[in-house]
Design a protein around this motif. Structure first.
Motif, short mmCIF file in Angstrom:
data_model
loop_
_atom_site.label_atom_id
_atom_site.label_comp_id
_atom_site.label_asym_id
_atom_site.label_seq_id
_atom_site.Cartn_x
_atom_site.Cartn_y
_atom_site.Cartn_z
N ASP A 49 27.00 1.82 4.60
CA ASP A 49 26.55 0.73 5.65
C ASP A 49 26.00 1.81 6.99
O ASP A 49 25.23 1.23 7.33
N THR A 50 27.03 2.47 7.31
CA THR A 50 26.47 3.30 8.55
C THR A 50 25.15 4.11 8.29
O THR A 50 24.05 4.11 9.06
N GLU A 52 22.92 3.26 6.14
CA GLU A 52 21.71 2.17 6.01
C GLU A 52 21.31 1.80 7.15
O GLU A 52 20.24 1.47 7.56
N SER A 53 22.18 1.58 8.35
CA SER A 53 21.85 1.34 9.80
C SER A 53 20.91 2.39 10.31
O SER A 53 20.21 2.14 10.83
N ASP A 56 17.61 2.32 8.66
CA ASP A 56 16.79 1.03 9.29
C ASP A 56 16.05 1.25 10.79
O ASP A 56 15.17 1.02 11.02
N THR A 57 17.05 1.93 11.38
CA THR A 57 16.66 2.35 13.04
C THR A 57 15.23 3.32 12.86
O THR A 57 14.47 2.98 13.51
N GLN A 126 19.44 5.43 -0.76
CA GLN A 126 19.16 6.21 0.81
C GLN A 126 18.93 7.69 0.76
O GLN A 126 18.25 7.89 1.49
#
Length: 629
Positions: A49-50, A52-53, A56-57, A126
């Motif tokens: 999740d980290t 992924e964030s 996305d950034t 990822q």
């Protein structure tokens, strides 16, 4: 996972399975149902999740063409987070396979592997997204290394990641391929494992792996009978086994085409961080050595026939080579019953000897081996449902390893323990490095294990009596011939399979035909008429989408280790430090650069021929002793 190439060819002695250990996995996780395991899985998901964030950034900055995007700072943050996720991924994958491999029909273990594989699909997506961002910002890498010098050793890995983008499909296609692989390539591979690990000669007869072990039996009729039963069992299941192999290779060809690989060999070379020039030099040296090995096979065949130790009617007569089932026949009557080759080793004797030999090279290596035995890192018991052969699994969690073997008391099993512990020692030399450096290529992965074997084998040869020398030489030449001649055979076979599969579907008859051709090209007159055309159905390496051409790295490791061992003999104890440092660098550079650092030019066939020279001397001694024996 680092797997031993020699599957399950080990003689089953009269040792009770209660005398050999099962491993203890508690220091990794108590079970797949434990709170610790569930928490690790949750941490793995949270870590992704980290990532992924962060991805996305970066994508958002790129999409909006925002000049405020600090790529260098972003990359440093991403690499730190990715190290944690990689360590969890490697640990969970290794644990899932370890649990499954000792009980291949356990539904919970199978479901757990599927779960970890499914999570891995996200991790692969990822990785693809990261490489895309890295590719588009590669001009900032010099700035990144200047601002964050703690990542200086990542330059090779990041440049490699950029190069890999040329062999990626679109994100959607890669996602679909990963999802389909679970019910495609991975499932076919597990079908093969499940068939082989559960084959049995009748309701109360020997398992398939026990029949394979009989190849080392001192009784000629037992060897031949086991060989015949093995082939009969494989023939009974040839349709399913051929379907698995046909579909696996078909999947690989289709995906390689879409990923812009000219062929599977090029993909394998890239994963091995090795050039075609080096491979050509290596294969050329082995091909040049084939007459040497055929002399060894012929001398052994004649020896066995002269002493009535073969069940073949023709092998060793009128110039005919060995029967396939006599390749691993012990030289009965030449070694004393209490000699290393003649006796049945207890597991405790094997443990003590391996530790003592490791300590003869370095105290650090000996202490490591002692800890591995004491901590319950080894599962050596032969039992139904357990995969055959041997392997080493490495776990970033606690930086520890586990070793699976099938110990029956033969000296070859002692060598196998030394081999697999060599893999684990290699991993120990990487302690303190980020998980990104734990993925070293197969070529270099086999160096430490083969070097460890040499420490054991050369010790035995050095202190053997003349009566034992023939058996000891044969034991070493058996293994070396498998690494050089048989691996060349499997290289030829796999190359021909890919060429034929590109033209159409392949049946069991096709695979048998291609195996016969490969055996003739490599073994030639060294084997007689009784050969094994079903070897394609035995080796699990053929049945993995990620292990194409899982053969030449062993030959690389064998001859490279021979060169290192010669240097150790010349330099003495001081070489141990150089050796450990060399192993620590294996995840950081190409094979050519690493070997150049060690003082070798592996693109030159002469280097590989220097490694063969050690075995040429052994064959000369063997032929002389066999004629006089």
């Amino acid at each position: 996972m680092t797997v031993s190439y020699f599957s399950a060819l080990r003689y089953t002695g009269r040792m009770s399975n209660t005398t050999v250990p099962r491993w203890n996995l508690d220091s990794i996780f108590p079970s797949i149902f434990s709170d610790e395991y569930k928490q690790a899985v949750a941490d793995y998901a949270a870590g992704m999740d980290t990532l992924e964030s962060l991805l996305d950034t970066a994508k958002d900055f790129v999409r909006r063409h925002n000049d405020n995007f600090d790529f260098s700072a972003w990359l440093a943050t991403f690499l730190e987070a990715d190290d944690k996720v990689s360590a969890l991924s490697q640990t969970l994958s290794a644990y899932a396979y370890a649990v499954y491999s000792v009980d291949t029909t356990n539904t919970a273990s199978l479901n757990n592997i599927a779960k970890i594989e499914e999570m891995g699909l996200r991790a692969r997506q990822q990785d693809l997204a990261f490489k895309s961002i890295l590719l588009s910002h590669q001009k900032y890498l010099d700035e990144f290394f200047a601002r964050f010098p703690q990542f200086a050793d990542r330059r090779f890995l990041l440049q490699e990641a950029i190069a890999e983008t040329a062999h990626q499909m679109s994100s959607a296609e890669e996602r679909l391929a990963g999802e389909l692989q679970r019910t495609g390539g991975d499932a076919w591979g597990r079908l093969h494992e499940q068939i082989i690990s559960n084959l049995r000669d009748g309701a109360d007869g020997k398992t398939f792996n026990e029949l394979r072990n009989d190849a080392y039996s001192p009784d000629a009729e037992t060897r031949k009978a086991a060989y015949q039963k093995e082939i009969a069992l494989l023939r009974q299941h040839e349709i399913a086994l051929a379907a698995a192999l046909n579909n696996l290779k078909g999947e690989t060809i289709a995906l390689n085409k879409r990923r812009h690989w000219e062929n599977a060999l090029d993909r394998s070379l890239a994963s091995c961080r090795m050039s075609r020039q080096t491979l050509d030099a290596l294969v050329g040296a082995i091909e040049d050595s084939l007459p040497l090995w055929r002399n060894y096979f012929a001398a052994k065949a004649q020896f066995l026939r002269a002493r009535g130790q073969t069940a073949s009617k023709t092998a060793g007569a009128d110039g005919e080579g060995l029967a396939f089932y006599d390749l691993f026949a012990p030289m009965t009557g030449t070694a004393a019953p209490d000699s290393p080759l003649g006796k049945t080793w207890s597991f405790s004797e094997a443990r003590d000897y391996v530790i003592e030999r490791y300590r003869s090279f370095s105290a650090d290596m000996g202490d490591f081996a002692a800890h591995a035995f004491e901590a319950g890192w080894i599962d050596a018991e032969v039992r139904a449902g357990k995969v055959g052969g041997a392997y080493d699994e490495d776990f970033p969690r606690g930086h520890q390893s586990r070793i699976l073997s099938n110990f029956t008391g033969a000296f070859s099993d002692v060598v196998t323990l030394a081999h697999e512990l060599g893999h684990a020692y290699h991993f120990s030399c990487l302690k303190g490095k980020p998980a990104a450096f734990f993925s070293y290529p197969m070529t270099l992965a086999e160096t430490a294990s083969t070097f460890a074997e040499m420490i054991v084998k050369q010790d035995m040869l050095a202190k053997s009596t003349e009566a034992d020398a023939l058996s000891l030489l044969d034991a070493d030449l058996q293994d070396a011939s498998q690494v050089l001649v048989d691996i060349l055979c499997r290289f030829y076979f796999e190359r021909s399979v890919f060429a034929a599969r590109a033209e159409g579907e392949l049946s069991a008859d096709d695979f048998c035909r291609l195996m016969r051709a490969a055996q003739e090209q490599s073994y030639g007159a060294g084997l007689g008429a009784e050969r094994h055309e079903y070897m394609w159905a035995v080796k699990s390496h053929y049945y993995s989408t990620g292990l194409d051409f899982y053969n030449f790295p062993y030959a690389f490791g064998q001859l490279f280790a021979a060169g290192l061992f010669a240097r150790y003999q010349a330099e003495g104890a001081s070489f141990a430090r150089t050796y450990a440092a060399l192993l620590a660098d294996t995840g950081s550079m190409t094979c050519e650069d690493l070997c150049k650092k060690a003082g070798f030019d592996i693109t030159d066939k002469a280097f590989w021929q220097s490694g063969v020279a050690m075995y040429a001397r052994e064959v000369e001694s063997f032929v002389r002793l066999a004629k006089n024996g």
